[in-house]
Write a protein that holds these residues in place. Structure first.
Motif, PDB file in Angstrom:
ATOM      1  N   TYR A 288       0.912  -6.938  14.677  1.00  0.00           N
ATOM      2  CA  TYR A 288       0.944  -5.557  15.144  1.00  0.00           C
ATOM      3  C   TYR A 288       2.306  -5.319  14.696  1.00  0.00           C
ATOM      4  CZ  TYR A 288       0.856  -1.762  18.448  1.00  0.00           C
ATOM      5  OH  TYR A 288       0.856  -0.565  18.874  1.00  0.00           O
ATOM      6  N   GLN A 289       3.295  -5.903  14.868  1.00  0.00           N
ATOM      7  CA  GLN A 289       4.982  -5.617  14.449  1.00  0.00           C
ATOM      8  C   GLN A 289       5.089  -5.428  13.057  1.00  0.00           C
ATOM      9  OE1 GLN A 289       7.412  -4.858  16.555  1.00  0.00           O
ATOM     10  NE2 GLN A 289       5.923  -5.145  18.239  1.00  0.00           N
ATOM     11  N   ARG A 290       4.454  -5.890  12.230  1.00  0.00           N
ATOM     12  CA  ARG A 290       4.464  -5.748  10.672  1.00  0.00           C
ATOM     13  C   ARG A 290       3.733  -4.400  10.356  1.00  0.00           C
ATOM     14  NH1 ARG A 290       1.333  -5.353   6.178  1.00  0.00           N
ATOM     15  NH2 ARG A 290      -0.327  -6.090   7.490  1.00  0.00           N
ATOM     16  N   LEU A 291       2.608  -4.227  10.975  1.00  0.00           N
ATOM     17  CA  LEU A 291       1.945  -2.755  10.822  1.00  0.00           C
ATOM     18  C   LEU A 291       2.619  -1.975  11.456  1.00  0.00           C
ATOM     19  CD1 LEU A 291      -1.515  -3.898  11.113  1.00  0.00           C
ATOM     20  CD2 LEU A 291      -0.811  -3.324   9.009  1.00  0.00           C
ATOM     21  N   THR A 292       3.488  -1.763  12.435  1.00  0.00           N
ATOM     22  CA  THR A 292       4.297  -0.839  12.992  1.00  0.00           C
ATOM     23  C   THR A 292       5.422  -0.770  12.009  1.00  0.00           C
ATOM     24  OG1 THR A 292       3.650  -1.287  15.250  1.00  0.00           O
ATOM     25  CG2 THR A 292       5.695  -0.168  15.213  1.00  0.00           C
ATOM     26  N   ASP A 293       6.137  -1.759  11.550  1.00  0.00           N
ATOM     27  CA  ASP A 293       7.270  -1.575  10.603  1.00  0.00           C
ATOM     28  C   ASP A 293       6.785  -0.725   9.422  1.00  0.00           C
ATOM     29  OD1 ASP A 293       8.804  -2.877  12.481  1.00  0.00           O
ATOM     30  OD2 ASP A 293       8.605  -4.905  11.332  1.00  0.00           O
ATOM     31  N   TYR A 294       5.530  -1.226   8.921  1.00  0.00           N
ATOM     32  CA  TYR A 294       5.061  -0.334   7.613  1.00  0.00           C
ATOM     33  C   TYR A 294       4.848   1.124   8.024  1.00  0.00           C
ATOM     34  CZ  TYR A 294       1.508   1.118   4.513  1.00  0.00           C
ATOM     35  OH  TYR A 294       0.691   1.785   3.264  1.00  0.00           O
ATOM     36  N   LEU A 295       4.337   1.569   9.217  1.00  0.00           N
ATOM     37  CA  LEU A 295       4.405   2.760   9.473  1.00  0.00           C
ATOM     38  C   LEU A 295       5.735   3.510   9.544  1.00  0.00           C
ATOM     39  CD1 LEU A 295       1.490   2.878  11.812  1.00  0.00           C
ATOM     40  CD2 LEU A 295       1.457   3.989   9.808  1.00  0.00           C
ATOM     41  N   ARG A 296       6.785   2.797  10.089  1.00  0.00           N
ATOM     42  CA  ARG A 296       8.179   3.213  10.469  1.00  0.00           C
ATOM     43  C   ARG A 296       8.851   3.287   8.823  1.00  0.00           C
ATOM     44  NH1 ARG A 296       9.638  -0.584  13.396  1.00  0.00           N
ATOM     45  NH2 ARG A 296       9.095   0.629  15.339  1.00  0.00           N
ATOM     46  N   LYS A 297       8.462   2.407   8.003  1.00  0.00           N
ATOM     47  CA  LYS A 297       9.121   2.653   6.458  1.00  0.00           C
ATOM     48  C   LYS A 297       8.446   3.981   6.222  1.00  0.00           C
ATOM     49  CE  LYS A 297       8.283   0.368   2.221  1.00  0.00           C
ATOM     50  NZ  LYS A 297       7.607  -0.828   1.488  1.00  0.00           N
ATOM     51  N   HIS A 298       7.264   4.230   6.474  1.00  0.00           N
ATOM     52  CA  HIS A 298       6.903   5.531   5.685  1.00  0.00           C
ATOM     53  C   HIS A 298       6.841   6.760   6.758  1.00  0.00           C
ATOM     54  CE1 HIS A 298       5.145   3.465   2.184  1.00  0.00           C
ATOM     55  NE2 HIS A 298       4.760   2.579   3.095  1.00  0.00           N
ATOM     56  N   GLY A 299       7.816   6.646   7.670  1.00  0.00           N
ATOM     57  CA  GLY A 299       8.046   7.763   8.491  1.00  0.00           C
ATOM     58  C   GLY A 299       7.015   8.159   9.354  1.00  0.00           C
ATOM     59  N   GLN A 300       6.076   7.303   9.713  1.00  0.00           N
ATOM     60  CA  GLN A 300       4.970   7.585  10.662  1.00  0.00           C
ATOM     61  C   GLN A 300       5.180   7.336  12.058  1.00  0.00           C
ATOM     62  OE1 GLN A 300       1.328   8.234   9.143  1.00  0.00           O
ATOM     63  NE2 GLN A 300       2.190   8.904   7.270  1.00  0.00           N
ATOM     64  N   VAL A 301       6.213   6.576  12.471  1.00  0.00           N
ATOM     65  CA  VAL A 301       6.355   6.236  13.921  1.00  0.00           C
ATOM     66  C   VAL A 301       7.528   6.848  14.350  1.00  0.00           C
ATOM     67  CG1 VAL A 301       7.046   4.223  15.350  1.00  0.00           C
ATOM     68  CG2 VAL A 301       5.424   3.856  13.573  1.00  0.00           C
TER      69      VAL A 301
ATOM     70  N   THR B  60       0.766  -1.181   0.123  1.00  0.00           N
ATOM     71  CA  THR B  60       0.002  -0.076   0.083  1.00  0.00           C
ATOM     72  C   THR B  60       0.900   1.156  -0.204  1.00  0.00           C
ATOM     73  OG1 THR B  60      -1.673  -1.215   1.268  1.00  0.00           O
ATOM     74  CG2 THR B  60      -1.800   1.228   1.215  1.00  0.00           C
ATOM     75  N   GLN B  61       0.745   2.091  -0.931  1.00  0.00           N
ATOM     76  CA  GLN B  61       1.603   3.216  -1.117  1.00  0.00           C
ATOM     77  C   GLN B  61       1.516   4.378  -0.140  1.00  0.00           C
ATOM     78  OE1 GLN B  61       1.019   5.247  -4.716  1.00  0.00           O
ATOM     79  NE2 GLN B  61       2.992   6.437  -4.726  1.00  0.00           N
ATOM     80  N   TRP B  62       0.537   4.504   0.392  1.00  0.00           N
ATOM     81  CA  TRP B  62       0.481   5.689   1.537  1.00  0.00           C
ATOM     82  C   TRP B  62      -0.509   4.872   2.618  1.00  0.00           C
ATOM     83  CZ3 TRP B  62       3.555   8.988   0.106  1.00  0.00           C
ATOM     84  CH2 TRP B  62       3.720   9.347  -1.175  1.00  0.00           C
ATOM     85  N   PRO B  63       0.035   5.163   4.014  1.00  0.00           N
ATOM     86  CA  PRO B  63      -0.206   4.576   5.187  1.00  0.00           C
ATOM     87  C   PRO B  63      -1.699   5.418   5.362  1.00  0.00           C
ATOM     88  CG  PRO B  63       1.963   5.376   5.707  1.00  0.00           C
ATOM     89  CD  PRO B  63       1.700   5.736   4.229  1.00  0.00           C
ATOM     90  N   PRO B  64      -2.620   4.561   5.590  1.00  0.00           N
ATOM     91  CA  PRO B  64      -3.984   5.137   6.081  1.00  0.00           C
ATOM     92  C   PRO B  64      -3.917   6.364   7.211  1.00  0.00           C
ATOM     93  CG  PRO B  64      -4.129   2.916   5.917  1.00  0.00           C
ATOM     94  CD  PRO B  64      -2.981   3.094   5.849  1.00  0.00           C
ATOM     95  N   THR B  65      -4.460   7.474   7.289  1.00  0.00           N
ATOM     96  CA  THR B  65      -4.372   8.439   8.186  1.00  0.00           C
ATOM     97  C   THR B  65      -4.510   7.889   9.539  1.00  0.00           C
ATOM     98  OG1 THR B  65      -5.191   9.864   6.521  1.00  0.00           O
ATOM     99  CG2 THR B  65      -5.116  10.575   8.819  1.00  0.00           C
ATOM    100  N   ASN B  66      -5.500   7.115   9.984  1.00  0.00           N
ATOM    101  CA  ASN B  66      -5.909   6.668  11.307  1.00  0.00           C
ATOM    102  C   ASN B  66      -5.034   5.356  11.840  1.00  0.00           C
ATOM    103  OD1 ASN B  66      -8.762   8.318  10.451  1.00  0.00           O
ATOM    104  ND2 ASN B  66      -7.608   8.818  12.427  1.00  0.00           N
ATOM    105  N   LEU B  67      -4.479   4.771  11.045  1.00  0.00           N
ATOM    106  CA  LEU B  67      -3.603   3.519  11.170  1.00  0.00           C
ATOM    107  C   LEU B  67      -2.767   3.587  12.705  1.00  0.00           C
ATOM    108  CD1 LEU B  67      -3.151   0.547  10.638  1.00  0.00           C
ATOM    109  CD2 LEU B  67      -1.238   1.491   8.927  1.00  0.00           C
ATOM    110  N   LYS B  68      -1.989   4.692  12.809  1.00  0.00           N
ATOM    111  CA  LYS B  68      -1.300   4.810  13.910  1.00  0.00           C
ATOM    112  C   LYS B  68      -2.490   4.702  15.131  1.00  0.00           C
ATOM    113  CE  LYS B  68       2.374   7.623  15.911  1.00  0.00           C
ATOM    114  NZ  LYS B  68       3.198   8.767  15.689  1.00  0.00           N
ATOM    115  N   GLU B  69      -3.239   5.757  15.146  1.00  0.00           N
ATOM    116  CA  GLU B  69      -4.032   5.477  16.134  1.00  0.00           C
ATOM    117  C   GLU B  69      -5.001   4.359  16.573  1.00  0.00           C
ATOM    118  OE1 GLU B  69      -4.113   7.854  13.602  1.00  0.00           O
ATOM    119  OE2 GLU B  69      -3.717   9.626  14.546  1.00  0.00           O
ATOM    120  N   CYS B  70      -5.103   3.557  15.263  1.00  0.00           N
ATOM    121  CA  CYS B  70      -5.779   2.141  15.565  1.00  0.00           C
ATOM    122  C   CYS B  70      -4.912   1.397  16.374  1.00  0.00           C
ATOM    123  CB  CYS B  70      -6.201   1.780  14.251  1.00  0.00           C
ATOM    124  SG  CYS B  70      -7.574   2.239  13.507  1.00  0.00           S
ATOM    125  N   LEU B  71      -3.511   1.383  15.758  1.00  0.00           N
ATOM    126  CA  LEU B  71      -2.799   0.447  16.625  1.00  0.00           C
ATOM    127  C   LEU B  71      -2.248   0.883  18.221  1.00  0.00           C
ATOM    128  CD1 LEU B  71       0.135   0.010  13.836  1.00  0.00           C
ATOM    129  CD2 LEU B  71      -1.650  -1.336  14.654  1.00  0.00           C
TER     130      LEU B  71
END
Length: 99
Positions: free
Chosen positions: A86-99, A59-70
């Protein structure tokens, strides 16, 4: 979307529909609705499984509320933070500079 609009029947809807769930190209609206319905707080296990299925690493762009959902999932059930999904989704956010 059917899983999310099921509200209190979210677990049952997910169980019935999970075999047909595929990551949408743009999951932002879906994740926003999941967050607004507070389903991550109410059903953290099911919400994590749902997010894991609808958010692809491609998925090219992380969903806006994904961080809040986690965050809501971790608050509701802290041990899920150690879950591989959970770790995969956190890594996905980190890859996109969101963590």
């Amino acid at each position: 979307m059917l899983c999310v609009v099921a509200q209190e029947a979210f677990p049952e809807a997910f169980e019935v529909l999970r075999h047909w769930l595929l990551p949408p190209e743009y999951p932002d609206y879906l994740v926003s609705r999941l967050h607004e319905a507070r389903l991550c707080e109410t059903f953290p296990d099911i919400a994590l499984a749902f997010l894991n299925m609808v958010i692809s690493n491609d998925t090219q762009w992380p969903p806006t509320n994904l961080k809040e959902c986690l965050k809501d999932i971790q608050t509701a059930k802290p041990q899920l933070a150690a879950d591989a999904r959970y770790q995969r989704l956190t890594d996905y956010l980190r890859k996109h500079g969101q963590v």
